[in-house]
Design a protein around this motif. Structure first.
Motif, PDB file in Angstrom:
ATOM      1  N   ASN A 106       0.805  -1.225   0.000  1.00 31.02           N
ATOM      2  CA  ASN A 106       0.000   0.000   0.000  1.00 31.02           C
ATOM      3  C   ASN A 106       0.834   1.269   0.000  1.00 31.02           C
ATOM      4  O   ASN A 106       0.482   2.249   0.640  1.00 31.02           O
TER       5      ASN A 106
ATOM      6  N   PRO B 297       1.097   5.202  -4.815  1.00 28.77           N
ATOM      7  CA  PRO B 297       1.756   4.991  -6.118  1.00 28.77           C
ATOM      8  C   PRO B 297       2.112   6.282  -6.852  1.00 28.77           C
ATOM      9  O   PRO B 297       2.955   6.261  -7.730  1.00 28.77           O
ATOM     10  N   HIS B 298       1.480   7.398  -6.463  1.00 31.03           N
ATOM     11  CA  HIS B 298       1.754   8.653  -7.170  1.00 31.03           C
ATOM     12  C   HIS B 298       2.894   9.427  -6.532  1.00 31.03           C
ATOM     13  O   HIS B 298       3.185  10.552  -6.922  1.00 31.03           O
ATOM     14  N   MET B 299       3.536   8.826  -5.521  1.00 32.80           N
ATOM     15  CA  MET B 299       4.640   9.512  -4.861  1.00 32.80           C
ATOM     16  C   MET B 299       5.895   8.643  -4.944  1.00 32.80           C
ATOM     17  O   MET B 299       5.801   7.413  -4.960  1.00 32.80           O
TER      18      MET B 299
ATOM     19  N   GLU C  18       5.530  11.901   3.827  1.00 36.32           N
ATOM     20  CA  GLU C  18       4.141  12.383   3.788  1.00 36.32           C
ATOM     21  C   GLU C  18       3.549  12.576   5.191  1.00 36.32           C
ATOM     22  O   GLU C  18       3.050  13.656   5.514  1.00 36.32           O
TER      23      GLU C  18
ATOM     24  N   TYR D 180       9.540   5.653  -8.197  1.00 34.65           N
ATOM     25  CA  TYR D 180       8.137   5.424  -7.866  1.00 34.65           C
ATOM     26  C   TYR D 180       7.949   3.951  -7.510  1.00 34.65           C
ATOM     27  O   TYR D 180       8.707   3.098  -7.993  1.00 34.65           O
TER      28      TYR D 180
ATOM     29  N   GLN E  13      -5.596   2.062  -0.148  1.00 43.31           N
ATOM     30  CA  GLN E  13      -4.985   3.387  -0.055  1.00 43.31           C
ATOM     31  C   GLN E  13      -5.671   4.224   1.019  1.00 43.31           C
ATOM     32  O   GLN E  13      -5.019   4.888   1.818  1.00 43.31           O
TER      33      GLN E  13
ATOM     34  N   ARG F 192      -4.621  14.446  -0.411  1.00 43.70           N
ATOM     35  CA  ARG F 192      -3.239  14.055  -0.680  1.00 43.70           C
ATOM     36  C   ARG F 192      -3.109  12.680  -1.337  1.00 43.70           C
ATOM     37  O   ARG F 192      -2.173  12.441  -2.096  1.00 43.70           O
ATOM     38  N   ILE F 193      -4.013  11.769  -0.984  1.00 40.75           N
ATOM     39  CA  ILE F 193      -3.829  10.376  -1.402  1.00 40.75           C
ATOM     40  C   ILE F 193      -4.857   9.959  -2.454  1.00 40.75           C
ATOM     41  O   ILE F 193      -4.496   9.438  -3.506  1.00 40.75           O
TER      42      ILE F 193
ATOM     43  N   PRO G 253      -5.402  12.642  -5.992  1.00 41.48           N
ATOM     44  CA  PRO G 253      -4.337  12.569  -7.006  1.00 41.48           C
ATOM     45  C   PRO G 253      -4.354  11.255  -7.792  1.00 41.48           C
ATOM     46  O   PRO G 253      -4.024  11.245  -8.973  1.00 41.48           O
ATOM     47  N   GLN G 254      -4.740  10.157  -7.136  1.00 38.58           N
ATOM     48  CA  GLN G 254      -4.796   8.881  -7.857  1.00 38.58           C
ATOM     49  C   GLN G 254      -6.054   8.783  -8.702  1.00 38.58           C
ATOM     50  O   GLN G 254      -6.055   8.158  -9.759  1.00 38.58           O
TER      51      GLN G 254
ATOM     52  N   ARG H 182      -6.370  10.351 -12.631  1.00 40.34           N
ATOM     53  CA  ARG H 182      -6.071   9.673 -13.893  1.00 40.34           C
ATOM     54  C   ARG H 182      -7.337   9.193 -14.577  1.00 40.34           C
ATOM     55  O   ARG H 182      -7.403   9.163 -15.792  1.00 40.34           O
TER      56      ARG H 182
ATOM     57  N   SER I 209       3.770   8.618 -12.685  1.00 35.71           N
ATOM     58  CA  SER I 209       4.298   7.553 -11.832  1.00 35.71           C
ATOM     59  C   SER I 209       4.176   6.185 -12.512  1.00 35.71           C
ATOM     60  O   SER I 209       4.670   5.196 -12.014  1.00 35.71           O
TER      61      SER I 209
END
Lengths: 259, 314
Positions: free
Chosen positions: A106, A109-111, A119, A152, B190, B207-208, B211-212, B215, B289
C-alpha cells in the motif's frame, strides 16, 4: 525502576469480540504486550489474527471488550463515568503513535519512495520538510534502499516496496508497529530481505506485533509467540516452547505442516 | 553449424541468412492505394468548399475578428470557465456526499444528480431565466417562519446569473458522477493506509485519493469541458450575448447566414483543439508515476551502480 516500567503493558486487550454480520471472528481475546516486546501471532487462515491486528488501531471497530494502547482506550474515552465514542478526528490522533505495514505494501503509487516516507511526518506530525527528508534518507539507508529514494513504487520490486513501507511506518517514530502478513504477497526469493529488515528492528527494542506465516522468523525474532485458532488464543509462550514443544493439538497440527 | 538431420524444418541457408535483422518488408500496396484514394477525395472536397461562392469566405474573413464576434467569444469562454469551475467544485462535494455513509448527505446528492441530469439543459436555462414568474421574491428566513432579507427576483437573476446557474448546476451533476467513479477506482487499501497513519478524511482525500483518482477523472472531464464550450451556445435563447448570439445578431442584419455561422464554427473548433492539446499534457502529468522507463529511472540506475554495496549490505 526498569521492572516497574515493564509492569505497564503498551497494549492491553481485554475480552475482544468482533463479528462481521453474523460471523463471529474474534471470540474474546486477552493479550498484553510489554514495551519493547516482539509478539508474533501465528495461526491458520481465518483464525482472526489479521482482524485482531486491525482492531488494535481501530481499522475495525470491536463489538465487545476493550483495547488500550499506551494507556489510552482506542476509539473511546471516559466522560463523567460514561464511555463515549471518539470522533473520527480523535481516532486519527490516537493512530498517529502506531505504525502499520500491510500485506499489499500500500505505498502511495503517485509519490516517490522518499515522498511516501515524508508524507506523514511533514503533513501530520508537523516536521519540517528538510528534517523529515534527512530522516527519511537515513531510514532508506537503514532498509538498504538509499539509491531508490526518487523511484516510484511501480519501479521497485515487491521486496523493495515492502522495505520502503517499513521505512514509511518508522518515519512517524511509532511506539508500536503492526505488521499484517508483511511477506505473504512476496515472491519466495524476496521474503528474506524483508524479514532481515524486521529482525533488525526487533533487535533494536521496537515494540512489534507481527502476524505472519514465517515460522522461522517467529523462532528467531519473537519474544513471545501467540497461536490463534477459531477467534481465540489457544496457546502462547516463548517461541522455543510454542514452536518447539506445542501443547495444544491445534498448534501441533498447524505446525506439523511447516516441518 | 553442422547440418544434422534434425534441421530439416529450416529453410535453406545458414543462421546468418535466417537472421530476422536482414528481412525485407513487402510493400503494403493495399495501404498505399487507400492513402491515394483518401487524399484525392479530401483534396477534391477541400477544393470544392474553397471555391464555392455560397460559403462566402471573404465575409468569413471580414467578420472573423469583428469586435462583436470577439466580445461574444469572450462571453462564451468566460461562461465556460466559470460554469466549469463551479461545476467541478460542486461536483466534488456531491461525489463525496454521495459516497458518504451519512444517509442524509448521500440521498440529497442523489436527488440533485437525478434532477439535474434528468432534465434538458435548455429547459433548465429557460426556467432559471424565468424564475421571477415562479418566485417573484427570493428571501432568507426560517421555513414557515419569519424572513430576514428578501430580494426582487428580477434584480438577482440577470441573463448572466441565469446562464451561470443553469450551466454550473447541470455540469455539477455530471461531474459528480465522473468524480465518484474516479474516487471508486482508487484501491481501498490506499484509504485504509491513510487512515492507519492518522490522516483526517479530508487530508486523505486531498493528498492520497484525489491525485490517484485524477487519472480516471481527467479524460472524461476534458470531454465535459468541450461539451460545455458548445453548450454555452444554448444561452443565446435567453438573450446572453455569447459567440453564437453575436454572429446571429450580425446575420440578422446582413443576411449572410452561412458565412457568419462558419465564423462561429471555426472559433469553436479552434478552442476545442487547444483544449485537446492541454488535456493530453494534463493526462501525461497524472500518469507520470506509471512510466517505468524515464529520466529519473535512468539516473537512479546509474546512482545504484555507483554504490553496489547498498543492496548487498542487507
Amino acid at each position: 525502576m526498569n521492572a516497574l516500567v515493564n509492569l505497564t503493558p503498551l497494549v492491553r486487550a481485554r475480552n475482544v469480540h468482533k463479528s462481521f454480520e453474523h460471523l463471529e471472528v474474534l471470540k474474546g481475546i486477552d493479550l498484553d504486550v510489554a514495551p519493547g516486546e516482539v509478539v508474533v501471532i501465528l495461526g491458520p487462515s481465518g483464525s482472526g489474527k489479521s482482524t485482531f491486528l486491525r482492531c488494535i488501531n481501530h481499522l475495525e471497530a470491536i463489538n465487545r471488550g476493550s483495547i488500550e494502547v499506551d494507556g489510552e482506550q482506542i476509539g473511546y474515552r471516559m466522560n463523567r463515568g460514561r464511555l463515549v465514542q471518539l470522533s473520527n478526528h480523535a481516532i486519527a490522533l490516537q493512530r498517529r503513535k502506531i505504525g502499520m505495514v500491510f500485506q499489499q505494501f500500500n505505498l502511495y503509487p503517485h509519490m516517490t519512495a522518499l515522498q511516501n516516507i515524508i508524507e506523514a511526518p511533514v503533513g501530520i506530525h508537523g516536521e519540517s520538510r528538510s528534517q523529515a527528508t534527512d530522516n527519511a534518507r537515513a531510514l532508506l539507508d537503514r532498509v538498504g534502499l538509499s539509491a531508490k529514494a526518487d523511484n516510484y513504487p511501480r519501479q521497485l520490486s515487491g521486496g523493495q516496496q515492502q522495505r520502503v513501507a517499513i521505512a514509511r511506518a518508522l518515519a512517524i517514530k511509532p511506539k508500536l508497529m503492526l505488521f499484517d502478513e508483511p511477506t505473504s504477497a512476496l515472491d519466495p526469493e524476496l521474503v528474506g530481505e524483508v524479514l532481515a529488515t524486521m529482525r533488525d528492528l526487533a533487535s533494536q527494542g521496537l515494540t512489534m506485533i507481527v502476524v505472519t506465516h514465517e515460522i522461522g522468523f517467529a523462532r528467531e525474532a519473537a519474544d513471545r509467540v501467540v497461536f490463534m485458532d477459531g477467534g481465540k488464543i489457544v496457546e502462547q509462550g516463548k517461541p522455543e516452547d510454542v514452536i518447539g514443544n506445542p501443547q495444544h493439538p491445534r498448534t501441533r497440527s498447524f505446525l506439523s505442516r511447516f516441518i | 553449424m553442422s547440418k544434422k538431420s534434425g534441421d530439416i524444418a529450416s529453410p535453406s541457408g545458414d543462421a546468418a541468412e535466417r537472421d530476422v535483422v536482414n528481412a525485407h518488408k513487402p510493400v503494403p500496396t493495399g495501404r498505399v492505394a487507400a492513402w491515394v484514394v483518401t487524399l484525392a477525395i479530401a483534396a477534391y472536397f477541400a477544393w470544392s468548399v474553397a471555391n464555392n461562392e455560397n460559403f462566402g469566405w471573404h465575409v468569413v474573413g471580414q467578420y472573423f475578428f469583428d469586435p462583436v464576434v470577439i466580445s461574444g467569444l469572450y462571453v462564451s469562454l468566460g461562461l465556460t470557465v466559470v460554469a466549469m469551475a463551479f461545476g467541478i467544485v460542486l461536483g466534488l462535494l456531491l461525489a463525496v456526499a454521495r459516497l458518504s455513509k451519512d444517509r442524509l448527505a448521500s440521498s440529497l446528492a442523489s436527488l440533485f444528480i437525478w434532477f439535474f441530469r434528468g432534465t434538458p439543459l435548455l429547459v433548465q436555462l429557460i426556467f432559471w431565466y424565468n424564475l421571477s414568474t415562479l418566485f417573484p421574491t427570493l428571501s432568507i428566513g426560517i421555513p414557515f417562519g419569519p424572513t430576514f432579507v428578501s430580494w426582487d427576483t428580477n434584480s438577482v437573476i440577470s441573463p448572466m446569473t441565469a446562464a451561470i446557474a443553469g450551466l454550473a448546476l447541470n455540469e455539477a451533476a455530471y461531474m459528480a458522477e465522473i468524480i465518484r467513479g474516479g474516487l471508486l477506482s482508487v484501491d481501498r487499501g490506499q484509504f485504509e493506509t491513510a487512515e492507519a497513519f492518522g490522516m483526517t478524511r479530508s487530508r486523505a482525500l486531498r493528498r492520497i485519493i484525489i491525485p490517484q483518482a485524477m487519472r480516471s477523472i481527467v479524460p472524461p472531464t476534458g470531454n465535459q469541458l468541450i461539451s460545455m464550450i458548445k453548450a454555452t451556445s444554448l444561452v443565446s435563447v435567453i438573450a446572453m450575448a455569447d459567440l453564437l448570439y453575436s454572429v446571429q445578431s450580425i446575420y440578422n442584419r446582413t443576411f449572410e447566414v452561412v458565412p457568419m455561422l462558419l465564423v462561429a464554427v471555426i472559433w469553436y473548433l479552434l478552442i476545442t483543439s487547444v483544449l485537446n492539446i492541454c488535456q493530453s499534457y494534463i493526462e501525461r502529468y497524472y500518469s507520470r508515476s506509471d512510466r517505468r522507463t524515464g529520466t529519473v529511472k535512468a539516473i537512479k540506475e546509474d546512482a545504484a551502480a555507483l554504490v553496489p554495496a547498498q543492496e548487498a549490505g542487507q
